[in-house]
Design a protein around this motif. Structure first.
Motif, PDB file in Angstrom:
ATOM      1  N   VAL A 242       0.861  -1.184   0.000  1.00 52.81           N
ATOM      2  CA  VAL A 242       0.000   0.000   0.000  1.00 52.81           C
ATOM      3  C   VAL A 242       0.895   1.230   0.000  1.00 52.81           C
ATOM      4  O   VAL A 242       1.648   1.464   0.947  1.00 52.81           O
ATOM      5  CB  VAL A 242      -0.947   0.021   1.209  1.00 52.81           C
ATOM      6  N   ILE A 243       0.821   1.988  -1.066  1.00 49.59           N
ATOM      7  CA  ILE A 243       1.660   3.171  -1.261  1.00 49.59           C
ATOM      8  C   ILE A 243       1.143   4.329  -0.411  1.00 49.59           C
ATOM      9  O   ILE A 243      -0.051   4.417  -0.106  1.00 49.59           O
ATOM     10  CB  ILE A 243       1.670   3.550  -2.763  1.00 49.59           C
ATOM     11  N   HIS A 244       2.035   5.226  -0.043  1.00 52.95           N
ATOM     12  CA  HIS A 244       1.612   6.428   0.671  1.00 52.95           C
ATOM     13  C   HIS A 244       0.563   7.184  -0.149  1.00 52.95           C
ATOM     14  O   HIS A 244       0.645   7.247  -1.371  1.00 52.95           O
ATOM     15  CB  HIS A 244       2.804   7.355   0.930  1.00 52.95           C
ATOM     16  N   GLN A 245      -0.376   7.778   0.528  1.00 58.82           N
ATOM     17  CA  GLN A 245      -1.497   8.419  -0.153  1.00 58.82           C
ATOM     18  C   GLN A 245      -1.064   9.665  -0.936  1.00 58.82           C
ATOM     19  O   GLN A 245      -0.234  10.437  -0.467  1.00 58.82           O
ATOM     20  CB  GLN A 245      -2.569   8.790   0.873  1.00 58.82           C
ATOM     21  N   HIS A 246      -1.660   9.806  -2.139  1.00 57.69           N
ATOM     22  CA  HIS A 246      -1.361  10.983  -2.956  1.00 57.69           C
ATOM     23  C   HIS A 246      -2.408  12.076  -2.701  1.00 57.69           C
ATOM     24  O   HIS A 246      -3.566  11.797  -2.446  1.00 57.69           O
ATOM     25  CB  HIS A 246      -1.287  10.646  -4.450  1.00 57.69           C
ATOM     26  N   TRP A 247      -1.970  13.306  -2.783  1.00 51.41           N
ATOM     27  CA  TRP A 247      -2.832  14.446  -2.481  1.00 51.41           C
ATOM     28  C   TRP A 247      -3.642  14.928  -3.682  1.00 51.41           C
ATOM     29  O   TRP A 247      -4.690  15.553  -3.518  1.00 51.41           O
ATOM     30  CB  TRP A 247      -1.993  15.615  -1.977  1.00 51.41           C
ATOM     31  N   ALA A 248      -3.137  14.684  -4.868  1.00 52.45           N
ATOM     32  CA  ALA A 248      -3.805  15.243  -6.043  1.00 52.45           C
ATOM     33  C   ALA A 248      -4.139  14.115  -7.028  1.00 52.45           C
ATOM     34  O   ALA A 248      -4.996  13.286  -6.750  1.00 52.45           O
ATOM     35  CB  ALA A 248      -2.947  16.326  -6.680  1.00 52.45           C
ATOM     36  N   GLN A 249      -3.444  14.040  -8.179  1.00 55.90           N
ATOM     37  CA  GLN A 249      -3.823  13.065  -9.191  1.00 55.90           C
ATOM     38  C   GLN A 249      -2.738  12.043  -9.492  1.00 55.90           C
ATOM     39  O   GLN A 249      -3.053  10.910  -9.863  1.00 55.90           O
ATOM     40  CB  GLN A 249      -4.238  13.793 -10.481  1.00 55.90           C
ATOM     41  N   SER A 250      -1.495  12.377  -9.332  1.00 49.05           N
ATOM     42  CA  SER A 250      -0.431  11.421  -9.623  1.00 49.05           C
ATOM     43  C   SER A 250      -0.100  10.586  -8.395  1.00 49.05           C
ATOM     44  O   SER A 250       0.136  11.121  -7.303  1.00 49.05           O
ATOM     45  CB  SER A 250       0.840  12.140 -10.086  1.00 49.05           C
TER      46      SER A 250
ATOM     47  N   ILE B 246      -5.543   7.964 -13.115  1.00 51.38           N
ATOM     48  CA  ILE B 246      -4.932   6.934 -13.954  1.00 51.38           C
ATOM     49  C   ILE B 246      -3.998   7.581 -14.969  1.00 51.38           C
ATOM     50  O   ILE B 246      -2.845   7.157 -15.141  1.00 51.38           O
ATOM     51  CB  ILE B 246      -6.003   6.101 -14.666  1.00 51.38           C
ATOM     52  N   GLU B 247      -4.481   8.614 -15.633  1.00 50.73           N
ATOM     53  CA  GLU B 247      -3.650   9.271 -16.639  1.00 50.73           C
ATOM     54  C   GLU B 247      -2.437   9.942 -16.003  1.00 50.73           C
ATOM     55  O   GLU B 247      -1.308   9.801 -16.505  1.00 50.73           O
ATOM     56  CB  GLU B 247      -4.460  10.299 -17.430  1.00 50.73           C
ATOM     57  N   SER B 248      -2.613  10.653 -14.903  1.00 46.91           N
ATOM     58  CA  SER B 248      -1.496  11.353 -14.281  1.00 46.91           C
ATOM     59  C   SER B 248      -0.442  10.380 -13.765  1.00 46.91           C
ATOM     60  O   SER B 248       0.765  10.592 -13.950  1.00 46.91           O
ATOM     61  CB  SER B 248      -2.003  12.222 -13.124  1.00 46.91           C
ATOM     62  N   THR B 249      -0.887   9.316 -13.126  1.00 49.83           N
ATOM     63  CA  THR B 249       0.050   8.311 -12.615  1.00 49.83           C
ATOM     64  C   THR B 249       0.792   7.636 -13.756  1.00 49.83           C
ATOM     65  O   THR B 249       2.008   7.418 -13.691  1.00 49.83           O
ATOM     66  CB  THR B 249      -0.704   7.274 -11.770  1.00 49.83           C
TER      67      THR B 249
ATOM     68  N   LYS C  75      11.254   0.668  -7.617  1.00 46.10           N
ATOM     69  CA  LYS C  75      12.686   0.433  -7.813  1.00 46.10           C
ATOM     70  C   LYS C  75      13.205  -0.644  -6.856  1.00 46.10           C
ATOM     71  O   LYS C  75      14.012  -1.496  -7.228  1.00 46.10           O
ATOM     72  CB  LYS C  75      13.463   1.742  -7.650  1.00 46.10           C
ATOM     73  N   GLN C  76      12.761  -0.606  -5.606  1.00 53.67           N
ATOM     74  CA  GLN C  76      13.217  -1.585  -4.627  1.00 53.67           C
ATOM     75  C   GLN C  76      12.768  -3.002  -4.987  1.00 53.67           C
ATOM     76  O   GLN C  76      13.396  -3.985  -4.594  1.00 53.67           O
ATOM     77  CB  GLN C  76      12.717  -1.218  -3.230  1.00 53.67           C
TER      78      GLN C  76
ATOM     79  N   ASP D 291       5.819   7.292  -2.005  1.00 53.34           N
ATOM     80  CA  ASP D 291       6.947   6.369  -2.118  1.00 53.34           C
ATOM     81  C   ASP D 291       6.797   5.389  -3.268  1.00 53.34           C
ATOM     82  O   ASP D 291       7.478   4.368  -3.304  1.00 53.34           O
ATOM     83  CB  ASP D 291       7.129   5.594  -0.807  1.00 53.34           C
ATOM     84  N   LEU D 292       5.919   5.676  -4.230  1.00 50.79           N
ATOM     85  CA  LEU D 292       5.651   4.719  -5.300  1.00 50.79           C
ATOM     86  C   LEU D 292       6.896   4.417  -6.123  1.00 50.79           C
ATOM     87  O   LEU D 292       7.228   3.241  -6.353  1.00 50.79           O
ATOM     88  CB  LEU D 292       4.515   5.232  -6.202  1.00 50.79           C
ATOM     89  N   ASP D 293       7.604   5.426  -6.587  1.00 54.01           N
ATOM     90  CA  ASP D 293       8.805   5.186  -7.389  1.00 54.01           C
ATOM     91  C   ASP D 293       9.839   4.403  -6.584  1.00 54.01           C
ATOM     92  O   ASP D 293      10.468   3.470  -7.094  1.00 54.01           O
ATOM     93  CB  ASP D 293       9.381   6.521  -7.872  1.00 54.01           C
TER      94      ASP D 293
END
Length: 209
Positions: free
Chosen positions: A112-120, A150-153, A132-133, A126-128
């Motif tokens: 579960v990735i840290h929550q995003h505030w906007a659209q990406s 979806i588009e922004s990410t 990578k890890q 910590d998604l990238d």
């Protein structure tokens, strides 16, 4: 379209599977319902996630910020979507609407990735780092909304050098025109593959053999 995946280097990114978006009774469900039902959104999300797990492909949940009192109140430049969340209290922490759909819950081994505030899903999370890890090179991005998160990410993923797959019927938007823009106009400018759920599942099954 034929697409091959290395199960060890592929991740499915499940974006914003909140009850408020994709469950009957959710605050945003009435706006999403016509397109979601037309494409079979929830059934296809179930299928994609189950297929990924069967193939031992990494599943990552990429959630939006769960609203809390005070969010955006003192911000200099909240965007229109954030203003809407501020008014509706979408995905409010501690509420049913702010929980994931009951059929789309994290399981052992999911991230579960840290929550995003906007659209990406990449911006301020910590998604990238997690990709990578885990030595991920290919991302399959599903969930909602097709023309925003979806588009922004997905665009951000492409900019960072990942191979990006969109899935036409494992996402939805508020209007058919938004879906058309996401998959026919904008998607082809950044996505490396745009598949149906059936095509994706076939590719995952082939990757297991």
């Amino acid at each position: 379209m034929t697409q091959a995946y290395d199960t060890r280097r592929t991740a499915v990114l499940l974006v914003d599977p909140y009850n408020d978006f994709i469950s009957e009774g959710g605050k945003l469900w009435p706006r999403l319902e016509p397109v979601a039902k037309e494409v079979g959104l929830v059934d296809h999300l179930r299928t994609v996630i189950a297929s990924a797990r069967e193939a031992r492909i990494q599943v990552m949940f990429v959630p939006h910020r769960q609203w809390e009192p005070g969010d955006y109140d003192t911000w200099a430049h909240p965007n229109p979507t954030q203003r809407g969340i501020q008014e509706r209290h979408s995905f409010a922490r501690g509420t049913w609407g702010g929980e994931f759909h009951p059929d789309l819950q994290p399981q052992a081994g999911d991230i579960v990735i840290h929550q995003h505030w906007a659209q990406s899903g990449f911006a301020n999370t910590d998604l990238d780092f997690q990709l990578k890890q885990h030595d991920i090179s290919h991302v399959v991005v599903v969930g909602v909304l097709a023309n925003t998160c979806i588009e922004s990410t997905s665009r951000f993923a492409m900019e960072l050098g990942y191979h990006v797959t969109l899935v036409r019927d494992a996402t939805a938007a508020f209007l058919p025109e938004m879906m058309h823009a996401a998959h026919e106009l904008n998607g082809p400018t950044f996505a490396h593959a745009i598949l149906t759920t059936e095509e994706l599942v076939s590719a995952f099954e082939a990757a297991r053999t």
